[in-house]
Write a protein that holds these residues in place. Structure first.
Motif, PDB file in Angstrom:
ATOM      1  N   UNK A 256     -20.684   7.324   7.186  1.00 25.94           N
ATOM      2  CA  UNK A 256     -20.144   7.930   5.970  1.00 25.94           C
ATOM      3  C   UNK A 256     -18.740   8.429   6.256  1.00 25.94           C
ATOM      4  N   UNK A 257     -17.898   8.401   5.225  1.00 21.31           N
ATOM      5  CA  UNK A 257     -16.581   9.001   5.312  1.00 21.31           C
ATOM      6  C   UNK A 257     -16.263   9.735   4.018  1.00 21.31           C
ATOM      7  N   UNK A 258     -15.763  10.942   4.144  1.00 23.43           N
ATOM      8  CA  UNK A 258     -15.187  11.672   3.019  1.00 23.43           C
ATOM      9  C   UNK A 258     -13.670  11.551   3.153  1.00 23.43           C
ATOM     10  N   UNK A 259     -13.039  10.954   2.147  1.00 26.95           N
ATOM     11  CA  UNK A 259     -11.609  10.679   2.196  1.00 26.95           C
ATOM     12  C   UNK A 259     -10.874  11.603   1.232  1.00 26.95           C
ATOM     13  N   UNK A 260      -9.909  12.362   1.754  1.00 31.70           N
ATOM     14  CA  UNK A 260      -9.167  13.348   0.976  1.00 31.70           C
ATOM     15  C   UNK A 260      -7.726  12.877   0.804  1.00 31.70           C
ATOM     16  N   UNK A 261      -7.186  13.053  -0.412  1.00 35.31           N
ATOM     17  CA  UNK A 261      -5.792  12.668  -0.619  1.00 35.31           C
ATOM     18  C   UNK A 261      -4.877  13.719   0.004  1.00 35.31           C
ATOM     19  N   UNK A 262      -3.584  13.522  -0.132  1.00 34.83           N
ATOM     20  CA  UNK A 262      -2.639  14.380   0.584  1.00 34.83           C
ATOM     21  C   UNK A 262      -2.513  15.772  -0.043  1.00 34.83           C
ATOM     22  N   UNK A 263      -3.097  15.950  -1.225  1.00 40.69           N
ATOM     23  CA  UNK A 263      -3.129  17.293  -1.816  1.00 40.69           C
ATOM     24  C   UNK A 263      -4.396  18.048  -1.421  1.00 40.69           C
ATOM     25  N   UNK A 264      -5.291  17.383  -0.674  1.00 42.97           N
ATOM     26  CA  UNK A 264      -6.537  18.007  -0.242  1.00 42.97           C
ATOM     27  C   UNK A 264      -7.720  17.723  -1.144  1.00 42.97           C
ATOM     28  N   UNK A 265      -7.510  16.923  -2.197  1.00 41.49           N
ATOM     29  CA  UNK A 265      -8.594  16.603  -3.133  1.00 41.49           C
ATOM     30  C   UNK A 265      -9.549  15.592  -2.505  1.00 41.49           C
ATOM     31  N   UNK A 266     -10.863  15.837  -2.673  1.00 38.14           N
ATOM     32  CA  UNK A 266     -11.869  14.882  -2.206  1.00 38.14           C
ATOM     33  C   UNK A 266     -11.822  13.673  -3.137  1.00 38.14           C
TER      34      UNK A 266
ATOM     35  N   UNK B 120       0.858  -1.176   0.000  1.00 38.52           N
ATOM     36  CA  UNK B 120       0.000   0.000   0.000  1.00 38.52           C
ATOM     37  C   UNK B 120       0.896   1.229   0.000  1.00 38.52           C
ATOM     38  N   UNK B 121       1.037   1.849  -1.170  1.00 43.08           N
ATOM     39  CA  UNK B 121       1.966   2.958  -1.342  1.00 43.08           C
ATOM     40  C   UNK B 121       1.242   4.274  -1.126  1.00 43.08           C
ATOM     41  N   UNK B 122       1.797   5.112  -0.260  1.00 41.73           N
ATOM     42  CA  UNK B 122       1.129   6.368   0.084  1.00 41.73           C
ATOM     43  C   UNK B 122       0.950   7.278  -1.122  1.00 41.73           C
ATOM     44  N   UNK B 123       1.850   7.205  -2.104  1.00 45.88           N
ATOM     45  CA  UNK B 123       1.790   8.114  -3.246  1.00 45.88           C
ATOM     46  C   UNK B 123       0.921   7.593  -4.384  1.00 45.88           C
ATOM     47  N   UNK B 124       0.300   6.422  -4.216  1.00 46.84           N
ATOM     48  CA  UNK B 124      -0.497   5.863  -5.301  1.00 46.84           C
ATOM     49  C   UNK B 124      -1.808   5.319  -4.787  1.00 46.84           C
ATOM     50  N   UNK B 125      -2.906   5.937  -5.207  1.00 46.45           N
ATOM     51  CA  UNK B 125      -4.217   5.436  -4.829  1.00 46.45           C
ATOM     52  C   UNK B 125      -4.591   4.166  -5.561  1.00 46.45           C
ATOM     53  N   UNK B 126      -3.808   3.815  -6.577  1.00 45.59           N
ATOM     54  CA  UNK B 126      -4.117   2.627  -7.367  1.00 45.59           C
ATOM     55  C   UNK B 126      -3.545   1.369  -6.733  1.00 45.59           C
ATOM     56  N   UNK B 127      -2.590   1.518  -5.823  1.00 40.81           N
ATOM     57  CA  UNK B 127      -1.918   0.338  -5.273  1.00 40.81           C
ATOM     58  C   UNK B 127      -2.838  -0.401  -4.313  1.00 40.81           C
ATOM     59  N   UNK B 128      -2.773  -1.716  -4.346  1.00 29.10           N
ATOM     60  CA  UNK B 128      -3.471  -2.512  -3.366  1.00 29.10           C
ATOM     61  C   UNK B 128      -4.966  -2.583  -3.526  1.00 29.10           C
ATOM     62  N   UNK B 129      -5.503  -2.440  -4.738  1.00 30.27           N
ATOM     63  CA  UNK B 129      -6.947  -2.586  -4.930  1.00 30.27           C
ATOM     64  C   UNK B 129      -7.353  -4.014  -4.621  1.00 30.27           C
ATOM     65  N   UNK B 130      -8.432  -4.178  -3.865  1.00 26.77           N
ATOM     66  CA  UNK B 130      -8.895  -5.507  -3.465  1.00 26.77           C
ATOM     67  C   UNK B 130      -9.776  -6.083  -4.565  1.00 26.77           C
ATOM     68  N   UNK B 131      -9.271  -7.118  -5.235  1.00 25.66           N
ATOM     69  CA  UNK B 131     -10.020  -7.842  -6.270  1.00 25.66           C
ATOM     70  C   UNK B 131     -10.575  -6.907  -7.343  1.00 25.66           C
ATOM     71  N   UNK B 132      -9.794  -5.910  -7.740  1.00 20.96           N
ATOM     72  CA  UNK B 132     -10.186  -5.017  -8.813  1.00 20.96           C
ATOM     73  C   UNK B 132     -11.281  -4.031  -8.458  1.00 20.96           C
ATOM     74  N   UNK B 133     -11.544  -3.865  -7.174  1.00 22.22           N
ATOM     75  CA  UNK B 133     -12.611  -2.963  -6.732  1.00 22.22           C
ATOM     76  C   UNK B 133     -12.045  -1.582  -6.419  1.00 22.22           C
ATOM     77  N   UNK B 134     -12.899  -0.696  -5.929  1.00 21.60           N
ATOM     78  CA  UNK B 134     -12.459   0.613  -5.457  1.00 21.60           C
ATOM     79  C   UNK B 134     -12.138   0.605  -3.969  1.00 21.60           C
ATOM     80  N   UNK B 135     -12.130  -0.570  -3.380  1.00 16.44           N
ATOM     81  CA  UNK B 135     -11.685  -0.739  -1.995  1.00 16.44           C
ATOM     82  C   UNK B 135     -10.196  -1.071  -2.036  1.00 16.44           C
ATOM     83  N   UNK B 136      -9.360  -0.213  -1.466  1.00 16.54           N
ATOM     84  CA  UNK B 136      -7.913  -0.440  -1.472  1.00 16.54           C
ATOM     85  C   UNK B 136      -7.507  -1.260  -0.250  1.00 16.54           C
TER      86      UNK B 136
END
Length: 307
Positions: free
Chosen positions: A211-221, A135-151
């Motif tokens: 509910x959770x709103x998750x923001x990346x490290x640049x502040x993007x929702x 699970x790489x902090x700089x990549x939201x694509x890393x570690x996707x569970x079974x091709x889903x949007x759950x990392x």
């Protein structure tokens, strides 16, 4: 002089109020942790992920492609090491549908030890190979569970001490009274997290996150988690249907686990790397644990049939 004293008193009041709100938020999230991670010691469940790209029209979200549906069996067990609040965690997820992905498996190990990152491995039957997920902090694509949007990070067990908390106020979500609490990762957690902050909506009565709103490290929702169905399993309140919406890619995963049984006996050796590659060993244990689901359904039917 009076003006100076008034300014000092106002500053002290503001500091005290801020500390109080932070303490209240910490207490709330500690109770959330109790309900989510400490109210049962093991589980057997069948999970379903449905993932698609979507468009929004008239305020409604609709898939623009046939959803990719993955059904898998999930087995988990926790243990609290002596002298620690946090838990050691082990889980094994094995795909049973679609046929093309059958027997793909993911093994997860989480640790109570401070600053020790969780481990994730995936077995790919097509390649007969075990791959470690990072699970790489700089990549939201890393570690996707079974091709889903759950990392992998989304699926990981959060530790209370990995975040600082701020009570933002109160609100209503799906007709439930909630607290809005901001989670900010600590310096050590930030090195291993894709998220810069998270805003959680916590059910005031049941202490579960709705509910959770998750923001990346640049502040993007970046993502939004939404609970859709909540049920009480025995004495435990659980989210049994929810979605993870990737707002930047416009992809959404709806997940549910209609079949679940808690606090059953699971052999810890089953939750090891042996189960990734030893098919006979894994199937023998899975057949045993699947019976817990059947027995759970039978008990539920018996209760429902009582006058």
């Amino acid at each position: 002089m009076k003006t100076a004293c008034s300014f000092v008193l106002a500053a002290l009041f503001l500091v005290a109020a801020t500390v109080s709100r932070a303490q209240d938020a910490l207490e709330i999230m500690t109770k959330v942790d109790d309900v989510t991670n400490h109210s049962y010691s093991s589980s057997v469940r069948q999970m379903k992920f449905s993932t698609c790209r979507y468009n929004v029209s008239g305020g409604k979200l609709s898939c623009v492609e046939k959803p990719r549906v993955v059904i898998f069996d999930s087995f988990s067990k926790t243990r609290r090491p002596p002298g620690r609040r946090d838990l050691d965690f082990k889980a094994l997820d094995v795909i049973i549908q679609p046929v093309s992905d059958k027997n793909t498996a993911m093994l997860s190990w989480g640790y109570a030890e401070d600053d020790k990152a969780s481990d994730f491995w995936v077995y790919l039957p097509v390649l007969s190979k075990v791959k470690r997920i990072v699970s790489v902090a700089d990549s939201g694509e890393s570690g996707a569970v079974f091709g889903s949007e759950v990392s992998a990070e989304d699926a990981d067990v959060r530790k209370v001490k990995d975040y600082t908390y701020t009570l933002l106020g109160e609100d209503t979500y799906r007709d439930r009274s909630v607290w809005k609490i901001e989670l900010t990762p600590t310096d050590s957690r930030r090195k291993r997290s894709f998220y810069g902050r998270i805003v959680a909506y916590v059910d005031k009565e049941r202490f579960i996150v709705l509910k959770e709103d998750l923001y990346d490290r640049s502040g993007r929702h970046y993502k939004q988690f939404s609970a859709q169905d909540v049920e009480q399993i025995g004495d435990v309140w659980m989210v049994i249907r929810a979605s993870m919406n990737n707002l930047t890619k416009r992809r959404i995963t709806v997940w549910e686990h209609p079949d679940i049984v808690l606090n059953v006996d699971i052999d810890e050796e089953f939750l090891s790397q042996r189960s990734l590659t030893d098919f006979a060993f894994r199937e023998r244990h899975m057949q045993t644990y699947r019976q817990y689901l059947v027995q759970g359904k039978d008990r539920a039917l018996q209760v429902a049939a009582k006058p």
